[in-house]
Design a protein around this motif. Structure first.
Motif, PDB file in Angstrom:
ATOM      1  N   GLU A   1     -12.452   2.946   4.850  1.00 34.86           N
ATOM      2  CA  GLU A   1     -11.596   3.352   3.732  1.00 34.86           C
ATOM      3  C   GLU A   1     -11.770   2.467   2.492  1.00 34.86           C
ATOM      4  N   LYS A   2     -12.633   1.469   2.595  1.00 27.34           N
ATOM      5  CA  LYS A   2     -12.948   0.552   1.495  1.00 27.34           C
ATOM      6  C   LYS A   2     -11.715  -0.201   0.981  1.00 27.34           C
ATOM      7  N   ASP A   3     -10.846  -0.570   1.914  1.00 31.03           N
ATOM      8  CA  ASP A   3      -9.691  -1.415   1.596  1.00 31.03           C
ATOM      9  C   ASP A   3     -10.050  -2.835   2.033  1.00 31.03           C
TER      10      ASP A   3
ATOM     11  N   LEU B   1       0.818  -1.218   0.000  1.00 29.94           N
ATOM     12  CA  LEU B   1       0.000   0.000   0.000  1.00 29.94           C
ATOM     13  C   LEU B   1       0.850   1.265   0.000  1.00 29.94           C
ATOM     14  N   ASP B   2       2.143   1.123  -0.310  1.00 38.77           N
ATOM     15  CA  ASP B   2       3.087   2.249  -0.332  1.00 38.77           C
ATOM     16  C   ASP B   2       3.404   2.780   1.057  1.00 38.77           C
ATOM     17  N   GLY B   3       3.263   1.931   2.064  1.00 38.77           N
ATOM     18  CA  GLY B   3       3.615   2.323   3.424  1.00 38.77           C
ATOM     19  C   GLY B   3       5.045   1.923   3.738  1.00 38.77           C
ATOM     20  N   SER B   4       5.524   2.372   4.870  1.00 41.42           N
ATOM     21  CA  SER B   4       6.888   2.088   5.311  1.00 41.42           C
ATOM     22  C   SER B   4       6.835   1.473   6.707  1.00 41.42           C
ATOM     23  N   PRO B   5       6.945   0.145   6.799  1.00 42.85           N
ATOM     24  CA  PRO B   5       6.855  -0.488   8.111  1.00 42.85           C
ATOM     25  C   PRO B   5       8.042  -0.141   9.001  1.00 42.85           C
ATOM     26  N   TYR B   6       7.758  -0.060  10.293  1.00 42.37           N
ATOM     27  CA  TYR B   6       8.851   0.071  11.246  1.00 42.37           C
ATOM     28  C   TYR B   6       9.815  -1.082  11.009  1.00 42.37           C
ATOM     29  N   SER B   7      11.112  -0.786  11.127  1.00 39.02           N
ATOM     30  CA  SER B   7      12.071  -1.847  10.819  1.00 39.02           C
ATOM     31  C   SER B   7      13.292  -1.833  11.731  1.00 39.02           C
TER      32      SER B   7
END
Length: 155
Positions: free
Chosen positions: A120-122, A64-70
């Motif tokens: 959000e209709k996801d 979804l173009d997010g950036s997970p904590y890593s």
């Protein structure tokens, strides 16, 4: 930006599932007493399941173009699951009850994710949340049964 709230829940889950994995690991390392031979290897299965959920959640966030904590720092700063120091002062039933607390929190967070992703209709992410919440509810039931209690997920 699309699915902003859903991505926030996904990233919260990244932090919390990482923390939960460590709590299960600690339970695995520090348990003693009756049922040790049964429960010790079972914690490996619990960790595998949580780590698998973490991977699914992280990959969905990336899709979804997010950036997970890593980083460990990000996980520690963002988790809402309480930890305990690694000490021998807790009994195995106390440690299992602590796992239940973490699983109950995750169940609530998955429910929140179901609701947010619906708004959000996801629906693809919602499907993931529903499946993983179902697995968490089963785990709550199983641990509560070991402790001689009802699951109490509807309270």
């Amino acid at each position: 930006m699309k699915y902003t709230k859903t991505k926030a829940v996904l990233n919260q889950l990244v932090a919390d599932l990482s923390q939960m994995s460590m709590i299960i690991h600690q339970t695995h390392w520090y348990m003693r007493g009756p049922n040790f031979l049964k429960l010790h290897p079972l914690m490996d299965e619990f960790m595998e399941e949580i780590d698998s959920q973490l991977d699914v959640i992280s990959e969905r966030l990336i899709a979804l173009d997010g950036s997970p904590y890593s980083t460990l720092k990000e996980m520690a700063e963002n988790t809402k699951i309480q930890d305990w120091p690694g000490e021998w002062d807790k009994t195995t039933p106390e440690r299992l009850a602590h796992l239940v607390d973490g699983y109950l929190y995750l169940e609530d967070l998955y429910q929140h994710g179901i609701e947010v992703s619906d708004v959000e209709k996801d629906f693809s992410t919602q499907d993931i949340f529903i499946g993983l919440k179902t697995a968490i509810e089963k785990k709550i039931w199983m641990i509560q049964a070991e402790l001689g209690s009802a699951p109490e997920i509807d309270e």
